[in-house]
Write an enzyme that holds these catalytic residues in place. Structure first.
Site, PDB file in Angstrom:
ATOM      1  N   HIS A 235       0.823  -1.214  -0.085  1.00 58.67           N
ATOM      2  CA  HIS A 235       0.108  -0.038  -0.125  1.00 58.67           C
ATOM      3  C   HIS A 235       0.732   1.202  -0.111  1.00 58.67           C
ATOM      4  CE1 HIS A 235      -3.412  -2.786   0.975  1.00 58.67           C
ATOM      5  NE2 HIS A 235      -2.749  -3.122   2.191  1.00 58.67           N
TER       6      HIS A 235
HETATM    7  C1  BDR Z   1      -2.895   0.919   5.343  1.00 59.20           C
HETATM    8  O1  BDR Z   1      -3.259   0.662   6.707  1.00 59.20           O
HETATM    9  C2  BDR Z   1      -1.904   0.175   7.386  1.00 59.20           C
HETATM   10  O2  BDR Z   1      -2.106  -1.101   7.880  1.00 59.20           O
HETATM   11  C3  BDR Z   1      -0.980  -0.050   6.006  1.00 59.20           C
HETATM   12  O3  BDR Z   1       0.516   0.609   6.799  1.00 59.20           O
HETATM   13  C4  BDR Z   1      -1.455   1.012   5.410  1.00 59.20           C
HETATM   14  O4  BDR Z   1      -0.972   2.284   5.491  1.00 59.20           O
HETATM   15  C5  BDR Z   1      -3.602   0.003   4.336  1.00 59.20           C
HETATM   16  O5  BDR Z   1      -4.978   0.093   4.785  1.00 59.20           O
END
Ligand code: BDR
Ligand code: CA
Length: 313
Positions: A243
């Site tokens: 992500h």
């Molecule tokens: C986002 O949530 C966090 O757990 C990850 O680091 C990312 O920023 C994904 O939904």
């Protein structure tokens, strides 16, 4: 003459994929500073993990400041079931080489943005620090080159059917930040986009067998996350979405992306939809209302090549 690197502030909650985002930023930007926020793990862990990432990727002179310990309104809810108790499960534990720089991330953000026009702000965690900084200094959005954040979605959520973690963890902060989309450029890399960039077992294997210590460490982080994801979706071969580096690439390599200007609102009250980004896709809504450049598509192979190169550099 090569173009100067974009100068960026990273606001993060490391977090496995936040570490990958810091790696990509170390390769393709000039990092002005890093601020940590509570999110994936409690603040004392995310701040410490940001210092570990600086050690790994050669950001020796980059200051790390810790910020908000909890969301504006919502109760604190971490994601340690995904990222581990310290936020960095997978590799052997490491000690950061230096102490934290300050406990006042908000003041650091305000001072940095006021002293230099044209910085990019890249939030990869809940938007609490960013909302507090803008609340403290209303002129900040107009001084930035833009805000490129990982969060939200045009489609499904991950914590709930409709809400993505970063926005769900502090919806009031996300709503406050997106309200400034007419004063500064806001790019959103939501789940609809980040799920296109997946680390498969071969990608992880190459990192784990690299001779670079940073690559091995990152490989172990992503290995942990991929295993979690594979169990979650019931497919042992599934690649996991990377992500947070997408929000960095949206600044450094925007040509890899297709963005669409949309009106995005954050649902702060729905019983099934709190934390959802409501992205107007009608196409005939008032164009003047469109406040966010939403990333819809990415050249995933090119993105993965850049990420892998940053981790093994
Ligand atoms: C986002 O949530 C966090 O757990 C990850 O680091 C990312 O920023 C994904 O939904
Ligand atoms: Ca994150």
């Amino acid at each position: 003459m090569p173009l100067p690197l974009p100068r960026v502030l990273i606001d993060c909650d490391p977090g496995l994929d936040d570490v990958v985002a810091i790696a990509v930023a170390s390769a393709h930007t000039s990092v002005v500073g890093i601020t940590a926020v509570a999110g994936n793990a409690p603040l004392h862990h995310t701040e410490r993990n940001a210092r570990i990432a600086c050690d790994l990727f050669g950001l020796d002179t980059v200051a790390v400041h810790s910020g908000a310990e909890r969301p504006l309104v919502a109760p604190p809810r971490d994601a340690t079931h995904v990222h581990g108790k310290t936020g960095l499960d997978g590799p052997p534990q490491r000690e950061p080489s230096r102490p934290p720089d300050s406990r006042d991330a908000i003041e650091f953000l305000v001072e940095s943005i006021r002293s230099e026009e044209g910085l990019w702000l890249i939030p990869t965690g809940p938007l609490t620090n960013v909302a507090l900084a803008i609340r403290a200094a209303r002129d900040l959005p107009g001084r930035l080159a833009g805000i490129s954040f990982m969060g939200g979605s045009t489609s499904h959520g991950n914590v709930t059917a409709t809400a993505e973690y970063n926005v769900w963890a502090d919806p009031e902060a996300a709503a406050a930040v997106l309200a400034h989309g007419h004063e500064t450029l806001i790019r959103m890399c939501g789940l609809n986009l980040t799920h296109q960039v997946r680390a498969d077992p071969a990608f992880v294997g190459r990192l784990l067998t690299s001779s670079s210590e940073a690559a091995q460490f990152s490989g172990a982080l992503i290995h942990h996350y991929r295993n979690y994801h594979a169990i979650l979706v019931g497919d042992p071969t599934a690649g996991c979405p990377l992500h947070d580096p997408c929000a960095v690439l949206a600044v450094t390599h925007p040509d890899l992306f297709a963005f669409e200007r949309r009106h995005v609102a954050v649902e702060c009250s729905g019983s099934h939809t709190r934390g959802m980004t409501v992205v107007d896709g009608r196409g005939y809504e008032d164009p003047k209302a469109r406040n966010v450049s939403v990333a819809m598509a990415i050249d995933a192979d090119a993105a993965l090549t850049l990420i892998s190169a940053a981790l093994t550099a």
